[in-house]
Design a protein around this motif. Structure first.
Motif, short mmCIF file in Angstrom:
data_model
loop_
_atom_site.label_atom_id
_atom_site.label_comp_id
_atom_site.label_asym_id
_atom_site.label_seq_id
_atom_site.Cartn_x
_atom_site.Cartn_y
_atom_site.Cartn_z
N PRO A 410 1.07 -1.24 0.07
CA PRO A 410 0.11 -0.07 0.01
C PRO A 410 0.69 1.23 0.00
O PRO A 410 2.10 1.23 0.28
CB PRO A 410 -0.88 -0.17 1.50
CG PRO A 410 0.18 -1.05 2.31
CD PRO A 410 0.85 -1.78 1.24
N GLY A 411 0.07 2.59 -0.48
CA GLY A 411 0.94 3.68 -0.49
C GLY A 411 1.56 4.02 0.94
O GLY A 411 2.65 4.65 0.91
N ARG A 412 1.03 3.50 1.98
CA ARG A 412 1.49 3.80 3.48
C ARG A 412 2.89 3.06 3.58
O ARG A 412 3.74 3.61 4.50
CB ARG A 412 0.73 3.33 4.43
CG ARG A 412 0.56 2.03 4.69
CD ARG A 412 0.00 1.56 5.97
NE ARG A 412 -1.61 2.19 6.00
CZ ARG A 412 -2.37 1.97 7.15
NH1 ARG A 412 -1.81 1.53 8.25
NH2 ARG A 412 -3.60 2.26 6.93
N ARG A 492 5.01 -11.55 -6.80
CA ARG A 492 4.15 -12.78 -7.54
C ARG A 492 4.45 -14.22 -6.77
O ARG A 492 3.73 -15.01 -6.70
CB ARG A 492 4.57 -12.88 -8.89
CG ARG A 492 4.25 -11.72 -9.63
CD ARG A 492 4.44 -11.58 -11.08
NE ARG A 492 3.90 -10.79 -11.87
CZ ARG A 492 4.18 -10.55 -13.03
NH1 ARG A 492 5.33 -11.15 -13.87
NH2 ARG A 492 3.77 -9.23 -13.81
N LEU A 493 5.76 -14.16 -5.93
CA LEU A 493 6.04 -15.32 -5.59
C LEU A 493 5.49 -15.60 -4.23
O LEU A 493 5.08 -16.82 -3.70
CB LEU A 493 7.48 -15.47 -5.32
CG LEU A 493 8.71 -15.75 -6.51
CD1 LEU A 493 10.09 -15.50 -6.23
CD2 LEU A 493 8.29 -16.94 -7.07
N ILE A 494 5.43 -14.46 -3.39
CA ILE A 494 4.73 -14.66 -2.12
C ILE A 494 3.21 -15.08 -2.22
O ILE A 494 2.65 -14.02 -2.78
CB ILE A 494 5.15 -13.54 -1.07
CG1 ILE A 494 6.53 -13.45 -0.99
CG2 ILE A 494 4.76 -13.70 0.31
CD1 ILE A 494 7.24 -12.40 -0.19
N PRO A 495 2.55 -15.81 -1.52
CA PRO A 495 1.35 -15.92 -1.89
C PRO A 495 0.39 -14.94 -0.98
O PRO A 495 1.07 -14.37 -0.14
CB PRO A 495 1.09 -17.52 -1.08
CG PRO A 495 2.26 -18.25 -0.80
CD PRO A 495 3.33 -16.99 -0.82
N GLY A 496 -0.60 -14.77 -1.39
CA GLY A 496 -1.65 -13.70 -0.91
C GLY A 496 -1.87 -12.66 -1.81
O GLY A 496 -1.32 -12.42 -2.91
N HIS A 497 -2.76 -11.58 -1.33
CA HIS A 497 -3.02 -10.48 -2.11
C HIS A 497 -2.89 -9.31 -1.32
O HIS A 497 -2.97 -9.11 -0.02
CB HIS A 497 -4.32 -10.66 -2.79
CG HIS A 497 -5.44 -10.39 -1.97
ND1 HIS A 497 -5.73 -11.30 -0.91
CD2 HIS A 497 -6.17 -9.33 -1.73
CE1 HIS A 497 -6.85 -10.88 -0.13
NE2 HIS A 497 -7.00 -9.53 -0.63
N GLN A 498 -2.68 -7.98 -2.06
CA GLN A 498 -2.63 -6.71 -1.17
C GLN A 498 -3.81 -6.26 -1.11
O GLN A 498 -4.58 -5.86 -2.18
CB GLN A 498 -1.76 -5.86 -2.16
CG GLN A 498 -1.45 -4.55 -1.48
CD GLN A 498 -1.88 -3.35 -2.31
OE1 GLN A 498 -1.75 -3.60 -3.70
NE2 GLN A 498 -2.20 -2.15 -2.13
N PRO A 499 -4.48 -5.94 0.22
CA PRO A 499 -5.69 -5.32 0.32
C PRO A 499 -5.53 -3.67 -0.38
O PRO A 499 -4.42 -3.21 0.22
CB PRO A 499 -5.84 -5.30 1.78
CG PRO A 499 -4.85 -5.83 2.47
CD PRO A 499 -3.82 -6.47 1.18
N PRO A 500 -6.52 -3.13 -0.87
CA PRO A 500 -6.55 -1.82 -0.97
C PRO A 500 -6.36 -0.88 0.23
O PRO A 500 -6.65 -1.41 1.04
CB PRO A 500 -7.60 -1.41 -1.84
CG PRO A 500 -8.35 -2.87 -2.16
CD PRO A 500 -7.65 -3.61 -1.18
N GLN A 501 -5.57 0.23 0.03
CA GLN A 501 -5.56 0.92 1.27
C GLN A 501 -5.69 2.39 1.28
O GLN A 501 -6.44 2.98 0.37
CB GLN A 501 -3.87 0.98 1.58
CG GLN A 501 -3.08 1.72 0.70
CD GLN A 501 -3.15 1.87 -0.72
OE1 GLN A 501 -3.15 2.70 -1.32
NE2 GLN A 501 -3.35 0.38 -1.62
#
Lengths: 667, 81
Positions: A410-412, A492-501
């Motif tokens: 996230p931007g933070r 791409r390698l680390i599982p999971g996704h980035q929540p929008p922030q």
């Protein structure tokens, strides 16, 4: 929940002094108040999330308040917001505060009062510091502290923590410390408790709180969940009121309907009370210039060109000012101190090997500090402190938001990553402001690849004198490109996704020169205290190893790596010393040159070719994080993650170094 | 004084200068928006939408908040003017 063991005697003090906790939303000025109260520098930044762990200081404000411990807690939007894996109220109660100083933005009460109301509901004695009172007036917000005090049934003091001439901080501290002393006296039986307690004023929500209290009582009789039991015990011991325990019982499940109703009730009440106690006197809501600048800074034009200009100006300042200082200091040293030290050591120490070792440390080591450490690191700390104090870092975070999204952050994340350009260690701790472990691991990986001030000093001092400023800037561009590429790959390698922030933008303020100087000096002093003994001691040891002929066998082992990078083996040995401190790699290279070729050889061009220096600097920029960063990372993310990140950085360093060496034709 | 909303729209569709009250927040975004002081009922004003899928910058009280596009797409606003 592991509350029980945390509520024993406060191990960090056994002097019977009361404890006052500083609580407030992020970036409201708590750390500045702590700094004002103690007269000592506290790491602050005009950006949310600059305090990531509790900071405890003993204060002696004078007057009738007496001594007390002041605890600065991370900024929080609510009591149930999570910090380092636990809700804020746990962190707060773990400090066992006798009173709370809640810091709010005097010009933005509607957003800050819900937290005040939540703290009030804990039943702890409380004083409210209405900070940034000067900015509130500039925005034509007329705070009636007396009215707010009546509404909250708690003292309210206007403060301007950034202004040393304003006495609000001293008055607020005196009030809250007096309350804390009184609470201690009540607990010791030396005083009677106050008959009046603030009443909950949430209407129907109060029924929820009462019902929760009843449920809590029932659960306690049945020996139910440890969380409830601990909360009840806290209430029984007098740390919080029963109503407070009930409120917390709701707060432990922020998703519960009761918690939602309670939060909304606080928000609505805060809006009503803000309108009563701090009405806006006119339509102007911000100081016009600050407002216009803040808006322009986030506009694509001129915001993005301004961001590029600020970044380039920061680097150029470091290169030009740092370079001028380096020349000045090394010239002065080699003309005056260096010959004297050499004469003195050869006259006093009969053994040539011992004398040469001492010369490595006391002459070569100190020249290296004067040539690299002081000029570039000090200059960078000044630039970084000015940027932090201006509030520009969160603007940069918004402008680079899309860029960070590409690397799964996230931007933070810009806050710790920009802090990493100063020093990687606090940046690793700063990753706590991120919400998920995945984000923290990704950010820590990028922190490890981000050139800190010491690494930047190595890049600039190695490349700029030999190959010019353009080459140095090119090296930074390469480092940035590879870092982004590595981040995309890791995402791409680390599982999971980035929540929008969602990010709160810090207001732009003119940096206060005194605050900037104090911050830069405090960091620089810490740097010198840590680096100088390492540099001198390391140089002496390396000098002796060199004269005993032990460096050559080590260097021979590293020859394959040297061949891959187009570097002589001794340069690879110097690279290895970068693990202690990044600047040590280059400084030892300088020390090596000075001892081998005389004091005049502090010019690195006499030791390596410009192409070799470029490869040396680039490998240093990427290679394994320094030992302090590794220790911080292991503590925050665990040994396995740290080992993986370190291995990845070494692989990237050698890989990129080898490619650059081939492109430049030295391997 | 209550003002009748003109319409309820996703935050991401509001133009710079438009304002309104937060009508609904997706469950996934409740905590993130609460952290910056935005709840259902909060009054906000759109300052600008950054291009290339960048965030929406809104004003809430005296604060300026950057809201990522996906969050802005899920957040419903009662548009007031």
């Amino acid at each position: 929940m592991a509350l029980a063991h945390r509520h024993g005697p406060r191990p960090w003090r056994a002097d019977g002094l009361p404890v006052v906790a500083l609580v407030g939303r992020p970036n409201v000025g708590k750390s500045t108040i702590l700094g004002r109260a103690t007269g000592h520098f506290v790491e602050t930044m005009n950006a949310p999330g600059s305090t990531v762990s509790a900071e405890r200081r003993r204060v002696r404000p004078g007057g009738r308040g007496g001594d007390a411990w002041l605890v600065d807690l991370p900024g929080t939007p609510s009591l149930h917001a999570e910090h380092a894996g636990e809700p804020f109220w746990q962190s707060l109660l773990a400090e066992q505060p006798d009173a709370v100083l809640v810091v709010v933005d005097a010009g933005d009460l509607a957003r800050h009062l819900p937290l005040v109301l939540a703290v009030r509901d804990l039943g702890l004695p409380m004083v409210v510091a209405a900070n940034l009172a000067d900015e509130a007036r500039a925005h034509r917000v007329a705070l009636d502290a007396g009215r707010l005090s009546q509404l909250l049934v708690a003292p309210v003091v206007e403060t301007v923590a950034r202004d040393p001439a304003h006495d609000g901080v001293a008055r607020a501290l005196e009030r809250v410390i007096a309350l804390a002393h009184r609470r201690l006296a009540v607990r010791a039986g030396d005083a009677t408790p106050s008959a009046t307690r603030p009443a909950l004023t949430y209407g129907t929500v109060e029924r929820d709180v009462s019902a929760a209290a009843a449920r809590l009582d029932a659960a306690r009789s049945l020996g139910a969940a440890s969380a409830d039991a601990t909360l009840a015990a806290l209430a029984q011991e007098g740390w919080i009121s029963r109503r407070g325990a009930a409120t917390l019982a709701i707060g432990t499940d922020p998703a519960s309907p009761a918690a939602g109703r309670l939060a909304r009730a606080r928000v609505n009440l805060a809006a009503r009370w803000a309108a009563l106690a701090a009405p806006e006197a006119g339509s102007a809501r911000r100081a016009p210039l600050a407002d216009r600048l803040a808006r322009l800074a986030t506009a694509p034009v001129p915001g993005v060109p301004a961001f590029v200009a600020v970044t380039l100006a920061s680097l150029l300042t470091m290169i030009l000012v740092g370079g001028a200082l380096a020349t000045l200091l090394t010239d002065a040293w080699t003309a005056t101190a260096s010959p004297l030290i050499q004469q003195a050591i050869h006259a006093i120490v009969p053994s040539v090997a011992v004398a040469e070792g001492l010369l490595w440390g006391l002459d070569g080591g100190l020249i290296a500090i004067l040539a690299v450490g002081i000029p570039y690191v000090l200059t960078f700390y000044v630039v970084l402190a000015a940027l932090e104090d201006s509030g520009y870092l969160t603007t940069a975070a918004v402008l680079t938001d899309r860029l960070f999204n590409a690397v799964g952050l996230p931007g933070r994340a810009a806050v710790p990553l920009l802090a990493a350009t100063g020093c990687n260690v606090p940046a690793v701790y700063g990753t706590r402001i991120l919400r998920t472990r995945r984000e923290r691991v990704l950010a820590a990986f990028l922190v490890a690849l981000t050139p800190c001030s010491a690494t930047s000093a190595v890049v600039i001092a190695a490349i700029a004198p030999a190959a010019g400023v353009g080459a140095a800037l090119g090296a930074f561009a390469l480092v940035a490109t590879v870092t982004i590429g590595a981040g995309v790959g890791a995402n791409r390698l680390i599982p999971g996704h980035q929540p929008p922030q969602v990010v709160e933008l810090a207001p732009l303020r003119l940096p206060i020169p005194r605050a900037v100087a104090a911050k830069a000096w405090a960091r620089f002093r810490a740097f010198v205290v840590t680096a100088a003994p390492l540099m001198v001691g390391g140089s002496i040891v390396l000098g002796w190893l060199w004269h005993l002929g032990l460096v050559e066998p080590t260097a021979a082992l590293l020859t394959p790596v040297g061949d891959l990078l187009g570097l002589p083996a001794f340069a690879v040995v110097a690279l290895g010393f970068g693990f202690l401190r990044k600047e040590l790699a280059l400084q030892l290279l300088v020390a090596l040159a000075v001892v081998q070729l005389g004091a005049g050889a502090s010019e690195l061009g006499t030791v390596l070719t410009p192409a070799q220096l470029a490869v040396f600097a680039i490998v240093t920029a990427f290679s394994i994080p320094c030992v302090a960063t590794v220790a911080a990372m292991a503590g925050e993310l665990g040994a396995r993650t740290t080992a993986a990140i370190s291995a990845a950085t070494v692989t990237i360093a050698i890989g990129v170094g080898a490619v650059v060496a081939r492109v430049l034709g030295i391997a | 004084m209550l003002t009748r909303p003109l319409a309820t729209r996703a935050l991401v569709t509001l133009e710079a200068g438009e304002s309104g009250r937060v009508a609904a927040i997706a469950d996934d975004d409740l905590l993130a928006l609460a952290d910056v002081g935005i709840h259902e009922g909060s009054r906000i004003r759109v300052e600008r939408r950054l291009p290339l899928g960048g965030p929406v910058i809104v004003e809430a009280g005296r604060a300026r908040i950057s809201v990522a596009r996906p969050v802005a797409a899920r957040t419903r606003i009662d548009v007031l003017r």
